[in-house]
Scaffold this motif. Structure first.
Motif, PDB file in Angstrom:
ATOM      1  N   ALA A  51       9.726   8.369   7.467  1.00  0.00           N
ATOM      2  CA  ALA A  51       8.974   7.568   6.493  1.00  0.00           C
ATOM      3  C   ALA A  51       9.741   6.300   6.119  1.00  0.00           C
ATOM      4  N   ALA A  52      11.049   6.446   5.915  1.00  0.00           N
ATOM      5  CA  ALA A  52      11.865   5.276   5.560  1.00  0.00           C
ATOM      6  C   ALA A  52      11.926   4.278   6.706  1.00  0.00           C
ATOM      7  N   GLY A  53      12.041   4.781   7.940  1.00  0.00           N
ATOM      8  CA  GLY A  53      12.078   3.903   9.100  1.00  0.00           C
ATOM      9  C   GLY A  53      10.787   3.125   9.270  1.00  0.00           C
ATOM     10  N   PHE A  54       9.675   3.793   9.019  1.00  0.00           N
ATOM     11  CA  PHE A  54       8.375   3.124   9.116  1.00  0.00           C
ATOM     12  C   PHE A  54       8.258   2.021   8.075  1.00  0.00           C
ATOM     13  N   SER A  55       8.635   2.312   6.831  1.00  0.00           N
ATOM     14  CA  SER A  55       8.516   1.325   5.762  1.00  0.00           C
ATOM     15  C   SER A  55       9.449   0.136   5.981  1.00  0.00           C
ATOM     16  N   THR A 111       0.840  -1.186   0.000  1.00  0.00           N
ATOM     17  CA  THR A 111       0.000   0.000   0.000  1.00  0.00           C
ATOM     18  C   THR A 111       0.877   1.238   0.000  1.00  0.00           C
ATOM     19  N   THR A 112       0.557   2.210  -0.830  1.00  0.00           N
ATOM     20  CA  THR A 112       1.253   3.496  -0.820  1.00  0.00           C
ATOM     21  C   THR A 112       0.349   4.531  -0.188  1.00  0.00           C
ATOM     22  N   ILE A 113       0.853   5.164   0.879  1.00  0.00           N
ATOM     23  CA  ILE A 113       0.097   6.242   1.510  1.00  0.00           C
ATOM     24  C   ILE A 113       0.814   7.561   1.245  1.00  0.00           C
ATOM     25  N   THR A 114       0.023   8.597   1.053  1.00  0.00           N
ATOM     26  CA  THR A 114       0.569   9.927   0.790  1.00  0.00           C
ATOM     27  C   THR A 114       0.531  10.759   2.064  1.00  0.00           C
ATOM     28  N   ALA A 115       1.667  11.331   2.409  1.00  0.00           N
ATOM     29  CA  ALA A 115       1.763  12.181   3.605  1.00  0.00           C
ATOM     30  C   ALA A 115       2.090  13.607   3.161  1.00  0.00           C
ATOM     31  N   LEU A 116       1.158  14.535   3.399  1.00  0.00           N
ATOM     32  CA  LEU A 116       1.352  15.946   3.050  1.00  0.00           C
ATOM     33  C   LEU A 116       1.771  16.671   4.323  1.00  0.00           C
ATOM     34  N   ILE A 117       3.032  17.083   4.397  1.00  0.00           N
ATOM     35  CA  ILE A 117       3.641  17.472   5.673  1.00  0.00           C
ATOM     36  C   ILE A 117       4.179  18.898   5.658  1.00  0.00           C
ATOM     37  N   SER A 149      -2.515   4.363   7.452  1.00  0.00           N
ATOM     38  CA  SER A 149      -2.162   5.716   7.889  1.00  0.00           C
ATOM     39  C   SER A 149      -2.171   5.829   9.414  1.00  0.00           C
ATOM     40  N   LEU A 150      -3.116   5.153  10.053  1.00  0.00           N
ATOM     41  CA  LEU A 150      -3.150   5.152  11.518  1.00  0.00           C
ATOM     42  C   LEU A 150      -1.913   4.468  12.087  1.00  0.00           C
ATOM     43  N   ARG A 151      -1.450   3.440  11.421  1.00  0.00           N
ATOM     44  CA  ARG A 151      -0.196   2.790  11.846  1.00  0.00           C
ATOM     45  C   ARG A 151       0.969   3.754  11.721  1.00  0.00           C
ATOM     46  N   PHE A 152       0.988   4.527  10.629  1.00  0.00           N
ATOM     47  CA  PHE A 152       2.067   5.496  10.445  1.00  0.00           C
ATOM     48  C   PHE A 152       1.986   6.605  11.496  1.00  0.00           C
ATOM     49  N   VAL A 163       5.532   5.059   2.071  1.00  0.00           N
ATOM     50  CA  VAL A 163       5.071   6.407   2.369  1.00  0.00           C
ATOM     51  C   VAL A 163       5.603   7.375   1.320  1.00  0.00           C
ATOM     52  N   ASN A 164       4.704   7.986   0.594  1.00  0.00           N
ATOM     53  CA  ASN A 164       5.059   9.022  -0.380  1.00  0.00           C
ATOM     54  C   ASN A 164       4.947  10.375   0.313  1.00  0.00           C
ATOM     55  N   VAL A 165       6.085  10.956   0.672  1.00  0.00           N
ATOM     56  CA  VAL A 165       6.092  12.213   1.416  1.00  0.00           C
ATOM     57  C   VAL A 165       6.048  13.394   0.458  1.00  0.00           C
ATOM     58  N   GLN A 166       5.090  14.279   0.683  1.00  0.00           N
ATOM     59  CA  GLN A 166       4.992  15.533  -0.062  1.00  0.00           C
ATOM     60  C   GLN A 166       5.047  16.672   0.941  1.00  0.00           C
ATOM     61  N   PHE A 167       5.791  17.727   0.612  1.00  0.00           N
ATOM     62  CA  PHE A 167       5.970  18.818   1.563  1.00  0.00           C
ATOM     63  C   PHE A 167       5.103  20.022   1.208  1.00  0.00           C
ATOM     64  N   MET A 168       4.498  20.595   2.224  1.00  0.00           N
ATOM     65  CA  MET A 168       3.706  21.807   2.052  1.00  0.00           C
ATOM     66  C   MET A 168       4.622  22.981   1.734  1.00  0.00           C
TER      67      MET A 168
END
Length: 411
Positions: free
Chosen positions: A39-43, A20-26, A310-313, A51-56
């Motif tokens: 994100a890498a540690g979680f995966s 599963t790929t989850i998107t994190a808008l941070i 996402s709740l796990r993350f 985790v696909n990290v996107q920055f605000m």
């Protein structure tokens, strides 16, 4: 032979677990590398989730969230502020209730009210215990003959003048990143000029009965402008961004920086001088200052198909991942203290203990104002500094914005 290899490949694909790929808008203006490490540690621990990290970008969390909601392009996990806008998203079913997570259970009790909506939904977790303060260069103060930090705004101006005469730039203004003007001089001005005078300010702001078209609110804007008009800020201050401002202080080019506890790791360490901290002296002589204490920008989970992952993350961010943030930020952890969350800088710990004893405190500006009024405030502060708007006009326009938001949303 070809058909055998094809069969082997099909069997191998079928045996591979689904990912599963989850998107994190941070929102991470000063810790993007740390977020990528989290994100890498979680995966690594959860190989079934990427985790696909996107920055605000821009000046506020809200201006990043609103277009995504309008277009139906929701991230799975998102940075949010503990304010009425986020709470309303939870009550509308956009943000998930996180009450059953370990992250929520471990969050400090006094912060949970910040993250509870009107309908009782737990809509997120805090990224830290936030306070805004003034960091100062003790070496510059000593060279300028200043033996103690100022305790009110009159003394602050005198200290600025003394620093200027000694050849130093007194303080850094983030004109190019008005979020920090809001967290700094506006937030403290609001605390000392509004909160100190109106105990019921939160309810009145929510229902539209708080009067912000006053000389006291105009004074908040006037002080922001006055510091610049007297030449107490750095050159080209209207173009100074977030990272630029921190760098100016660390390089010894300004004597003071109005900033948050979240930047303690950067502002207190790695400098060629000792750094002190003080309660922002925005109060009038003879009046006690009102410190700012509350929840820092935190994290929420959106109601998407990837809610469970996402709740796990979210739990990982508040658990093993939070130690990564603490190593750099050294802010106050919002969770029950464990050996992995004890990296808070002792100066910040001492400061928080001191201000927690104050009888009246205020909240950070991003949890005070309605979301649209935050964006309005950013423009107003910049316009006042550019002399396009007077402090009195700014107070009137802010009042209109806040009352309009109350009219639209208060029930």
């Amino acid at each position: 032979m070809w058909s055998c290899r094809q069969e082997e490949r099909v069997q191998s694909d079928e045996a591979a677990p689904a990912r599963t790929t989850i998107t994190a808008l941070i929102w991470a203006p000063d810790w993007p590398e740390e977020m990528l490490r989290i994100a890498a540690g979680f995966s690594e621990l959860n190989p079934d989730v990427h985790v696909n990290v996107q920055f605000m970008i821009g000046n506020s969390v809200e201006e990043n969230i609103k277009p995504r909601i309008a277009s139906g392009n929701l991230p799975d996990i998102v940075s949010v502020n503990p304010n009425a806008y986020s709470a309303e998203l939870a009550d509308q079913g956009v943000l998930a209730d996180v009450r059953d997570t370990a992250a929520w259970r471990n969050m400090l009790g006094p912060l949970k009210n910040d993250w509870t909506s009107r309908q009782g939904r737990a809509f997120g977790i805090s990224g830290g215990v936030a306070t805004t303060l003034v960091y100062y260069n003790e070496t510059m103060f000593a060279k300028a003959g200043i033996h103690s930090p100022p305790t009110n705004f009159r003394e602050f101006l005198a200290v600025c003048e003394q620093l200027k005469r000694a050849g130093f730039t007194p303080i850094m203004w983030n004109g190019g990143f008005p979020n920090m003007l809001g967290n700094g001089p506006f937030g403290s001005g609001f605390a000392d000029n509004v909160v100190a005078r109106e105990p019921d300010w939160k309810r009145k702001m929510a229902d539209g009965t708080l009067d912000l078209n006053t000389p006291e609110v105009a004074d908040i804007f006037a002080k922001i402008a006055l510091v610049a008009q007297r030449g107490y800020v750095q050159d080209a201050y209207m173009a100074t961004g977030y990272d630029d401002g921190i760098r100016l202080f660390k390089e010894g080019k300004v004597a003071m920086a109005f900033h948050g506890s979240w930047a303690a790791g950067l502002l207190l360490h790695g400098n060629g001088f000792e750094t002190g901290v003080m309660i922002p002296p925005w109060n009038a002589p003879g009046e006690r200052p009102v410190p700012i204490i509350g929840s820092e920008t935190g994290f929420a989970v959106c109601e998407t198909a990837n809610r469970a992952a996402s709740l796990r993350f979210l739990d990982y961010i508040a658990g093993g991942g939070f130690a990564v943030l603490q190593q750099k930020r050294q802010n106050i952890a919002p969770f029950v203290q464990t050996p992995t969350t004890m990296a808070s800088d002792p100066k910040i710990v001492g400061y928080m203990k001191m201000v927690n004893s104050y009888p009246v405190t205020s909240s950070p500006y991003y949890s005070v104002l309605p979301s649209n009024s935050i964006e309005r405030l950013h423009r107003l502060m910049q316009d006042v500094l550019l002399k396009k708007t007077t402090p009195k006009q700014a107070a009137k326009l802010l009042d209109e914005s806040v009352k309009n938001e109350a009219k639209m949303h208060y029930k």
